[in-house]
Design a protein around this motif. Structure first.
Motif, PDB file in Angstrom:
ATOM      1  N   SER A 155       0.753  -1.287   0.112  1.00 51.10           N
ATOM      2  CA  SER A 155      -0.115  -0.003   0.193  1.00 51.10           C
ATOM      3  C   SER A 155       0.957   1.350  -0.029  1.00 51.10           C
ATOM      4  O   SER A 155       1.954   1.122   0.390  1.00 51.10           O
ATOM      5  N   ARG A 156       0.403   2.254  -0.441  1.00 52.35           N
ATOM      6  CA  ARG A 156       1.113   3.609  -0.393  1.00 52.35           C
ATOM      7  C   ARG A 156       1.299   4.070   1.024  1.00 52.35           C
ATOM      8  O   ARG A 156       0.540   4.166   1.726  1.00 52.35           O
ATOM      9  N   ARG A 157       2.606   4.995   0.758  1.00 53.45           N
ATOM     10  CA  ARG A 157       2.760   5.208   2.182  1.00 53.45           C
ATOM     11  C   ARG A 157       2.931   7.020   2.352  1.00 53.45           C
ATOM     12  O   ARG A 157       3.510   7.671   1.144  1.00 53.45           O
ATOM     13  N   ARG A 158       2.330   7.445   3.373  1.00 53.55           N
ATOM     14  CA  ARG A 158       2.409   8.830   3.207  1.00 53.55           C
ATOM     15  C   ARG A 158       3.588   9.451   3.846  1.00 53.55           C
ATOM     16  O   ARG A 158       4.225   9.071   4.962  1.00 53.55           O
ATOM     17  N   GLN A 159       4.360  10.286   3.249  1.00 55.38           N
ATOM     18  CA  GLN A 159       5.609  10.877   3.869  1.00 55.38           C
ATOM     19  C   GLN A 159       5.067  12.164   4.858  1.00 55.38           C
ATOM     20  O   GLN A 159       4.701  13.179   4.740  1.00 55.38           O
ATOM     21  N   SER A 160       5.258  11.739   6.081  1.00 59.44           N
ATOM     22  CA  SER A 160       4.980  12.459   7.340  1.00 59.44           C
ATOM     23  C   SER A 160       6.161  13.251   7.645  1.00 59.44           C
ATOM     24  O   SER A 160       7.239  13.021   7.614  1.00 59.44           O
ATOM     25  N   PRO A 161       5.976  14.649   7.890  1.00 59.62           N
ATOM     26  CA  PRO A 161       6.879  15.647   8.491  1.00 59.62           C
ATOM     27  C   PRO A 161       7.382  15.108   9.764  1.00 59.62           C
ATOM     28  O   PRO A 161       6.756  14.440  10.458  1.00 59.62           O
ATOM     29  N   PRO A 162       8.546  15.565  10.117  1.00 59.58           N
ATOM     30  CA  PRO A 162       9.196  14.935  11.480  1.00 59.58           C
ATOM     31  C   PRO A 162       8.442  15.368  12.582  1.00 59.58           C
ATOM     32  O   PRO A 162       8.041  16.608  12.366  1.00 59.58           O
ATOM     33  N   LEU A 163       7.999  14.546  13.499  1.00 61.00           N
ATOM     34  CA  LEU A 163       7.256  15.149  14.736  1.00 61.00           C
ATOM     35  C   LEU A 163       7.992  14.656  16.027  1.00 61.00           C
ATOM     36  O   LEU A 163       7.627  15.196  17.029  1.00 61.00           O
ATOM     37  N   SER A 164       9.210  14.444  15.876  1.00 64.17           N
ATOM     38  CA  SER A 164       9.976  14.165  17.056  1.00 64.17           C
ATOM     39  C   SER A 164      10.412  15.617  17.671  1.00 64.17           C
ATOM     40  O   SER A 164      10.542  16.590  17.069  1.00 64.17           O
ATOM     41  N   CYS A 165      10.485  15.479  18.982  1.00 62.57           N
ATOM     42  CA  CYS A 165      10.929  16.527  19.813  1.00 62.57           C
ATOM     43  C   CYS A 165      11.265  16.139  21.121  1.00 62.57           C
ATOM     44  O   CYS A 165      10.956  15.130  21.500  1.00 62.57           O
ATOM     45  N   ALA A 166      12.320  16.882  21.760  1.00 60.59           N
ATOM     46  CA  ALA A 166      12.992  16.351  22.786  1.00 60.59           C
ATOM     47  C   ALA A 166      11.873  16.292  23.954  1.00 60.59           C
ATOM     48  O   ALA A 166      12.291  15.291  24.722  1.00 60.59           O
ATOM     49  N   CYS A 167      11.026  17.189  23.899  1.00 58.25           N
ATOM     50  CA  CYS A 167      10.019  16.830  25.066  1.00 58.25           C
ATOM     51  C   CYS A 167       9.247  15.790  25.149  1.00 58.25           C
ATOM     52  O   CYS A 167       8.848  15.168  25.896  1.00 58.25           O
ATOM     53  N   GLU A 172      -5.679   9.578   6.656  1.00 62.20           N
ATOM     54  CA  GLU A 172      -7.171  10.106   6.678  1.00 62.20           C
ATOM     55  C   GLU A 172      -7.910   9.171   5.952  1.00 62.20           C
ATOM     56  O   GLU A 172      -9.168   9.052   6.010  1.00 62.20           O
ATOM     57  N   ASP A 173      -7.539   8.898   4.653  1.00 61.62           N
ATOM     58  CA  ASP A 173      -8.289   8.084   3.772  1.00 61.62           C
ATOM     59  C   ASP A 173      -8.140   6.416   3.768  1.00 61.62           C
ATOM     60  O   ASP A 173      -8.505   5.761   3.219  1.00 61.62           O
ATOM     61  N   ARG A 174      -7.316   6.185   4.898  1.00 58.26           N
ATOM     62  CA  ARG A 174      -7.211   4.806   5.359  1.00 58.26           C
ATOM     63  C   ARG A 174      -6.345   3.955   4.464  1.00 58.26           C
ATOM     64  O   ARG A 174      -6.610   2.634   4.201  1.00 58.26           O
ATOM     65  N   SER A 175      -5.574   4.780   3.493  1.00 55.59           N
ATOM     66  CA  SER A 175      -5.045   3.943   2.479  1.00 55.59           C
ATOM     67  C   SER A 175      -3.603   3.458   2.700  1.00 55.59           C
ATOM     68  O   SER A 175      -2.792   2.773   2.105  1.00 55.59           O
ATOM     69  N   ALA A 176      -3.233   3.727   3.976  1.00 58.00           N
ATOM     70  CA  ALA A 176      -1.741   3.550   4.404  1.00 58.00           C
ATOM     71  C   ALA A 176      -1.665   3.487   5.705  1.00 58.00           C
ATOM     72  O   ALA A 176      -2.452   4.323   6.489  1.00 58.00           O
ATOM     73  N   VAL A 177      -0.815   2.766   6.399  1.00 54.70           N
ATOM     74  CA  VAL A 177      -0.546   2.971   7.746  1.00 54.70           C
ATOM     75  C   VAL A 177       0.685   4.022   8.334  1.00 54.70           C
ATOM     76  O   VAL A 177       1.762   4.179   7.291  1.00 54.70           O
ATOM     77  N   VAL A 178       0.295   4.891   9.123  1.00 50.29           N
ATOM     78  CA  VAL A 178       1.147   6.000   9.329  1.00 50.29           C
ATOM     79  C   VAL A 178       1.924   5.986  10.902  1.00 50.29           C
ATOM     80  O   VAL A 178       2.665   6.557  10.931  1.00 50.29           O
ATOM     81  N   GLY A 179       1.611   5.032  11.583  1.00 43.76           N
ATOM     82  CA  GLY A 179       2.021   4.572  12.807  1.00 43.76           C
ATOM     83  C   GLY A 179       1.416   3.966  13.579  1.00 43.76           C
ATOM     84  O   GLY A 179       0.395   3.209  13.266  1.00 43.76           O
ATOM     85  N   VAL A 180       1.466   3.827  15.054  1.00 40.77           N
ATOM     86  CA  VAL A 180       0.700   3.095  15.931  1.00 40.77           C
ATOM     87  C   VAL A 180       0.788   3.832  17.245  1.00 40.77           C
ATOM     88  O   VAL A 180       1.437   4.985  17.389  1.00 40.77           O
TER      89      VAL A 180
END
Length: 277
Positions: free
Chosen positions: A1-13, A199-207
């Protein structure tokens, strides 16, 4: 299935918060004892879904800290170093410590380990120290006797020359140490309980990890902590043949349609304590 390229969400906090959750789990028992010795002030009623979950971002999230998940994490970090690209890899493991849910003794064929870590034989702490010295394939009779098949008549799969007798749990702990040395982030004690979709449930973006501090009545306690969302460009499910998240993904995307039925084997382990003499 297609994967969505998510922007980095990581932060130190966020990472600090996740590490704090690990620490807080060890403190729950002590808090419960102290709470029983005093009268607690009324706690405001909270609903389980009222609070937004904090989010962490990675390039790859691996669900399951067994041999497959850890080997995958190690290989990904090796490739990222070879290509001089920074790749963030996270492993979630539901057991309190790596190896706690790996109970099997094992006759281990080292071919895959030779490919993954070619210098493992020169390492001092590697848990492969007992090579197989002899094979015996016996047919047990109803009368209590047995006769041995000649090794020359056995298929190659039943020959264990060059293999090792190991504890798979010890091997998993050792692989975890190798992964962490390469920069893999490993979070034991956190079970992936929910698959996150685009949003369209076409790809897994995380857990998402399970909420903690929920009472037997299903209501949040004073120690309630909302689970975390771990988003990734790629999610690898390595949680075993009947993992709940894997089963959901297979149903959602119809991955088993038109495929042969999966087959399973039941193994029974008996542990003997033998006197040293």
């Amino acid at each position: 299935s297609r994967r969505r390229q998510s922007p980095p969400l990581s932060c130190a906090c966020c990472r600090t918060h996740l590490l704090n959750l690990v620490y807080n789990r060890t403190m729950l028992f002590g808090r419960a004892l102290r709470a029983s010795a005093r009268v607690l002030a009324p706690v405001r009623t909270r609903t389980l879904s009222a609070e937004a979950r904090e989010r962490l971002g990675f390039d790859v999230v691996i669900v399951g800290g067994g041999p497959a998940g850890l080997a995958s994490a190690i290989r990904l970090k090796q490739l990222s170093q070879e290509r001089q690209k920074d790749l963030s890899v996270c492993v979630l493991e539901k057991a309190a410590a790596l190896g706690d849910h790996i109970l099997s003794g094992n006759v281990f064929e080292p071919r895959a380990l030779d490919e993954l870590l070619p210098n493992w034989r020169q390492m001092d702490d590697v848990p492969l120290q007992t090579p197989v010295t002899d094979d015996a394939f016996l047919y047990l009779t109803e009368s209590g006797g047995a006769f041995r098949f000649p090794n020359a008549l056995l298929p190659s799969e039943l020959h264990n020359d060059g293999n090792f007798v190991i504890s798979l749990s010890q091997l998993v702990r050792w692989l975890g140490a190798q992964a962490e040395e390469l920069g893999v982030e490993i979070y034991p004690g956190f079970a992936a309980s929910e698959v996150l979709y685009s949003e369209d449930r076409s790809a897994v973006v995380g857990v998402a990890t399970r909420d903690m501090g929920i009472g037997k009545d299903g209501q949040p306690k004073a120690t309630y902590e909302r689970g975390m969302e771990l988003h990734a460009r790629q999610v690898l499910f390595a949680e075993g043949c009947r993992g709940s998240c894997s089963e959901e993904v297979m149903r959602t995307f119809g991955l088993r349609e038109g495929k042969d039925e999966q087959t399973y084997g039941l193994g029974i382990k008996e542990v003997w304590e033998v006197p040293e003499e």
